[in-house]
Design a protein around this motif. Structure first.
Motif, PDB file in Angstrom:
ATOM      1  N   LEU A 191     105.412  59.290 -30.927  1.00 29.15           N
ATOM      2  CA  LEU A 191     104.310  59.860 -30.158  1.00 29.15           C
ATOM      3  C   LEU A 191     104.504  61.364 -29.960  1.00 29.15           C
ATOM      4  N   VAL A 192     105.738  61.794 -29.692  1.00 34.82           N
ATOM      5  CA  VAL A 192     106.028  63.230 -29.528  1.00 34.82           C
ATOM      6  C   VAL A 192     105.703  63.988 -30.803  1.00 34.82           C
ATOM      7  N   ARG A 193     106.095  63.447 -31.942  1.00 33.55           N
ATOM      8  CA  ARG A 193     105.818  64.129 -33.215  1.00 33.55           C
ATOM      9  C   ARG A 193     104.321  64.171 -33.501  1.00 33.55           C
ATOM     10  N   ALA A 194     103.622  63.086 -33.142  1.00 30.70           N
ATOM     11  CA  ALA A 194     102.179  63.046 -33.396  1.00 30.70           C
ATOM     12  C   ALA A 194     101.424  64.041 -32.521  1.00 30.70           C
ATOM     13  N   ILE A 195     101.851  64.211 -31.276  1.00 31.59           N
ATOM     14  CA  ILE A 195     101.153  65.107 -30.346  1.00 31.59           C
ATOM     15  C   ILE A 195     101.393  66.562 -30.702  1.00 31.59           C
ATOM     16  N   PHE A 196     102.664  66.910 -30.985  1.00 30.39           N
ATOM     17  CA  PHE A 196     103.002  68.326 -31.185  1.00 30.39           C
ATOM     18  C   PHE A 196     103.105  68.715 -32.657  1.00 30.39           C
ATOM     19  N   GLY A 197     102.910  67.785 -33.568  1.00 29.91           N
ATOM     20  CA  GLY A 197     102.914  68.119 -34.982  1.00 29.91           C
ATOM     21  C   GLY A 197     104.282  68.340 -35.582  1.00 29.91           C
ATOM     22  N   PHE A 198     105.336  67.871 -34.923  1.00 29.62           N
ATOM     23  CA  PHE A 198     106.680  68.004 -35.492  1.00 29.62           C
ATOM     24  C   PHE A 198     106.820  67.079 -36.699  1.00 29.62           C
ATOM     25  N   GLU A 199     107.650  67.525 -37.652  1.00 34.08           N
ATOM     26  CA  GLU A 199     107.830  66.740 -38.866  1.00 34.08           C
ATOM     27  C   GLU A 199     109.225  66.138 -38.988  1.00 34.08           C
ATOM     28  N   THR A 200     110.251  66.849 -38.520  1.00 32.07           N
ATOM     29  CA  THR A 200     111.618  66.342 -38.603  1.00 32.07           C
ATOM     30  C   THR A 200     112.297  66.502 -37.256  1.00 32.07           C
ATOM     31  N   ILE A 201     113.474  65.900 -37.130  1.00 28.17           N
ATOM     32  CA  ILE A 201     114.228  65.976 -35.881  1.00 28.17           C
ATOM     33  C   ILE A 201     114.701  67.390 -35.602  1.00 28.17           C
ATOM     34  N   ARG A 202     114.777  68.220 -36.636  1.00 25.12           N
ATOM     35  CA  ARG A 202     115.223  69.614 -36.444  1.00 25.12           C
ATOM     36  C   ARG A 202     114.148  70.473 -35.793  1.00 25.12           C
ATOM     37  N   ASP A 203     112.928  69.958 -35.725  1.00 28.72           N
ATOM     38  CA  ASP A 203     111.836  70.751 -35.155  1.00 28.72           C
ATOM     39  C   ASP A 203     111.759  70.666 -33.635  1.00 28.72           C
ATOM     40  N   TYR A 204     112.487  69.733 -33.034  1.00 28.55           N
ATOM     41  CA  TYR A 204     112.383  69.560 -31.585  1.00 28.55           C
ATOM     42  C   TYR A 204     113.691  68.962 -31.056  1.00 28.55           C
ATOM     43  N   TRP A 205     113.848  69.095 -29.737  1.00 29.08           N
ATOM     44  CA  TRP A 205     115.019  68.497 -29.067  1.00 29.08           C
ATOM     45  C   TRP A 205     114.575  67.272 -28.295  1.00 29.08           C
ATOM     46  N   PHE A 206     115.396  66.212 -28.382  1.00 26.30           N
ATOM     47  CA  PHE A 206     115.097  64.982 -27.643  1.00 26.30           C
ATOM     48  C   PHE A 206     116.398  64.458 -27.057  1.00 26.30           C
ATOM     49  N   PRO A 207     116.397  64.071 -25.776  1.00 24.56           N
ATOM     50  CA  PRO A 207     117.651  63.592 -25.156  1.00 24.56           C
ATOM     51  C   PRO A 207     118.188  62.358 -25.868  1.00 24.56           C
ATOM     52  N   ASP A 208     119.518  62.289 -25.944  1.00 30.11           N
ATOM     53  CA  ASP A 208     120.188  61.190 -26.641  1.00 30.11           C
ATOM     54  C   ASP A 208     120.461  60.051 -25.657  1.00 30.11           C
ATOM     55  N   ILE A 209     119.824  58.904 -25.879  1.00 27.84           N
ATOM     56  CA  ILE A 209     120.035  57.750 -25.003  1.00 27.84           C
ATOM     57  C   ILE A 209     121.439  57.194 -25.159  1.00 27.84           C
ATOM     58  N   ARG A 210     122.065  57.461 -26.311  1.00 30.83           N
ATOM     59  CA  ARG A 210     123.423  56.965 -26.557  1.00 30.83           C
ATOM     60  C   ARG A 210     124.440  57.904 -25.919  1.00 30.83           C
ATOM     61  N   SER A 211     124.489  57.874 -24.607  1.00 35.58           N
ATOM     62  CA  SER A 211     125.353  58.756 -23.832  1.00 35.58           C
ATOM     63  C   SER A 211     125.662  58.078 -22.515  1.00 35.58           C
ATOM     64  N   THR A 212     126.507  58.726 -21.717  1.00 41.23           N
ATOM     65  CA  THR A 212     126.853  58.146 -20.420  1.00 41.23           C
ATOM     66  C   THR A 212     125.641  58.069 -19.508  1.00 41.23           C
ATOM     67  N   TRP A 213     124.856  59.145 -19.479  1.00 41.20           N
ATOM     68  CA  TRP A 213     123.670  59.109 -18.614  1.00 41.20           C
ATOM     69  C   TRP A 213     122.672  58.076 -19.118  1.00 41.20           C
ATOM     70  N   GLY A 214     122.555  57.945 -20.451  1.00 42.59           N
ATOM     71  CA  GLY A 214     121.649  56.939 -20.994  1.00 42.59           C
ATOM     72  C   GLY A 214     122.082  55.534 -20.629  1.00 42.59           C
ATOM     73  N   THR A 215     123.387  55.263 -20.703  1.00 42.10           N
ATOM     74  CA  THR A 215     123.912  53.957 -20.305  1.00 42.10           C
ATOM     75  C   THR A 215     123.660  53.697 -18.827  1.00 42.10           C
ATOM     76  N   ALA A 216     123.858  54.740 -17.996  1.00 38.63           N
ATOM     77  CA  ALA A 216     123.603  54.585 -16.559  1.00 38.63           C
ATOM     78  C   ALA A 216     122.135  54.278 -16.295  1.00 38.63           C
ATOM     79  N   PHE A 217     121.242  54.942 -17.006  1.00 37.30           N
ATOM     80  CA  PHE A 217     119.804  54.696 -16.824  1.00 37.30           C
ATOM     81  C   PHE A 217     119.437  53.274 -17.216  1.00 37.30           C
ATOM     82  N   VAL A 218     119.983  52.799 -18.320  1.00 42.09           N
ATOM     83  CA  VAL A 218     119.689  51.442 -18.775  1.00 42.09           C
ATOM     84  C   VAL A 218     120.226  50.414 -17.779  1.00 42.09           C
TER      85      VAL A 218
END
Length: 560
Positions: free
Chosen positions: A130-157
């Protein structure tokens, strides 16, 4: 005519049956034996693993575990308390539906939530797409997205599926006392914000602490979510030290460190709840519930939207992700692997529920009849199993069962000339024993809550009619305790179906439950292949959880 004051009551006999006391003590010893065995193995090590553990494992794993505990405690406290006060104090659309829907995440095991969130926030998942569709990004290098595979992500889950522990305990306190106290405070001119922070939170603190303690126990027990996200907690370190380095002693030593952390949590809970006393509502309370504040304008719709967020996170995301995967694999509902895993889970959970309820009834009835400190201490000793993380309990029990099997085999060889082999180690019985030890406290708590509502004169009345203690328990207590017994069995059944840590350690080769079936697929990087088993777990746990929540709230409202 004789004066009533001169009539002396008949003395109440205490139970003096040595066999019952011995059996109760034996149950307590069986529960604590895995811990003693684990300590023995840890102390028997040569210490050669400690340089590696101290340098490379323990500092990072301890910091990560403590940070995870702190974040989960903060998130669950905020979500649980806010939602509890919202549904108790305010009137808004769909309040009744949301009040019971808030417990639905409790039916989702943490490891299932981790797999679902990993897919939900994946590069090809719905959020990043959805983020790529809204802002027109094509690859992961075009934008930053938080990594769920982390301590904070585990805590949130973890917080997304564990906050109902805080929500349930806090909501009951608010129902029984919070609104009455709030009304009194408002008549004295206090603002709503001041009432909440200065009056209601102190009143609810014991309930919040109790709920958070349960949350932290489950966090320490977790292995599936932390391992899947690559977060090296102490629980993960136990498994990696044992399996990757081949060091049972090193794994046992880390497990003992975790046990110390658990004991510190229990001490902190008792300290936080010291000198807390509250008046229990009885007949002097008005039967009319204090009116809820009716919201108007945009707040009337903003509050239900905010209350819905924890439900969508903890239950909506997992059920959507696994539901989509399962809809493409409908044939797995009748596949031999899933059917076998379901039957194994059903057998394990049913037997565990039966054993724990029987043990809880035996212990509590013995304590009710004896009324002695020794029996009370014995019952308390038999209830420490729930404080043990499944990994620690499984590892300690593994040593105990291996020693038992080896001793029995040696005896059979010496006296009868044949080998018994491994009878309990690596068997389904070992899984049932571990779950029984861990969840007997859960059954004991549920049955005790029902037993405490019964008048103590029942035993004396039954015995005055010539009934023995056993006959009194069978003909009087059991029929009156049916709701509590059913609640205890349901709680244990649900938790056993979701249990993963001890099952991984103790299960025999080729023995899969629904939980291990999902775990095996996720470990291979294909959690979608375990979607059907995940849906079955959630549905199996969902109905009892909702029914239990309704029963708890009805009981709380009835006491007003």
């Amino acid at each position: 005519m004789a004066s009533a004051a001169g009539v002396r009551p008949l003395p109440v006999k205490r139970l003096r049956h040595p066999l019952i006391g011995t059996l109760a003590l034996a149950v307590g010893i069986v529960v604590i034996l895995p811990v003693l065995s684990l300590a023995f193995v840890a102390l028997s090590g040569t210490g050669e693993d400690w340089p590696h553990l101290i340098a490379n494992v323990l500092p990072g794993a301890t910091r990560t575990t403590l940070a995870l505990l702190a974040m989960v405690a903060a998130l669950t406290s905020i979500a649980g308390v806010a939602c509890a006060w919202a549904v108790v104090a305010y009137d808004f659309p769909f309040r009744r539906i949301l009040s019971w829907a808030l417990v639905l995440p409790l039916a989702v095991p943490p490891y299932l939530a981790a797999y679902a969130f990993g897919e939900f926030f994946h590069y090809q998942g719905p959020v990043q797409s959805l983020v790529r569709a809204i802002f027109g990004f094509e690859t992961i290098r075009d934008y930053w997205f938080p990594d769920i595979r982390s301590t904070w992500g585990t805590a949130f889950v973890l917080a997304s599926v564990l906050y109902p522990y805080v929500y349930l305990t806090t909501r009951i306190v608010f129902l029984m006392q919070g609104r009455n106290i709030a009304d009194v405070a408002r008549t004295l001119g206090a603002s709503p914000a001041r009432v909440f922070w200065r009056v209601l939170l102190p009143v609810a603190r014991p309930a919040i602490v109790a709920g958070v303690a349960l949350v932290l126990m489950e966090t320490i027990n977790d292995i599936g979510a932390a391992e899947y996200f690559g977060v090296r907690t102490l629980t993960v370190a136990v498994y990696t030290t044992w399996l990757n380095r081949g060091s049972l002693e090193g794994g046992a030593q880390i497990a003992i460190l975790m046990l110390v952390l658990v004991l510190l949590l229990l001490v902190a809970e008792q300290w936080a709840r010291r000198r807390q006393r509250f008046h229990s509502g009885r007949g002097t309370h008005l039967k009319v519930h204090p009116p809820r504040t009716a919201l108007k304008g945009w707040r009337r719709f903003a509050l239900p939207a905010a209350v819905s967020l924890p439900i969508l996170s903890g239950f909506g995301v997992p059920i959507t992700i696994f539901g989509q995967y399962a809809s493409r694999r409908l044939e797995q509902f009748v596949s031999p692997d899933v059917a076998s895993a379901f039957l194994n889970s059903l057998m394990t959970a049913s037997l565990t529920a039966i054993f724990t309820v029987v043990i809880a009834l035996f212990l509590l009835n013995a304590q009710r009849l004896s009324k002695g400190r020794a029996m009370a201490a014995t019952v308390r000793l038999a209830s420490v199993g729930y404080a043990l993380p499944g990994g620690i309990l499984g590892l300690g029990l593994l040593f105990v069962l291996a020693r038992f099997d080896n001793s029995l085999d040696t005896f059979a060889r010496a006296w009868f000339g044949f080998s018994t082999g491994l009878l309990l180690t690596g068997s389904a019985a070992a899984v049932i024993i571990a779950c029984t030890i861990r969840f007997v406290a859960l059954a004991e708590g549920a049955v005790r809550s029902g037993m405490e509502k019964l008048p103590g004169s029942l035993d004396e009345a039954a015995r005055s009619l010539g009934k023995t203690p056993a006959q009194s328990a069978a003909s009087v207590l059991l029929p009156l305790l049916k709701p509590a017994i059913l609640t205890a069995a349901v709680l244990v059944f649900v938790d056993t179906v979701k249990e993963l840590s001890a099952t991984i350690l103790l299960r025999p080769f080729g023995f899969s439950t629904l939980a291990t079936h999902v775990y095996e697929n996720a470990s291979r990087g294909v959690p979608e292949e375990g979607a059907v088993a995940a849906i079955v777990i959630i549905i199996t746990a969902m109905v009892p959880v909702v029914l239990l929540s309704g029963a708890l709230v009805r009981d709380a409202e009835a006491s007003l």
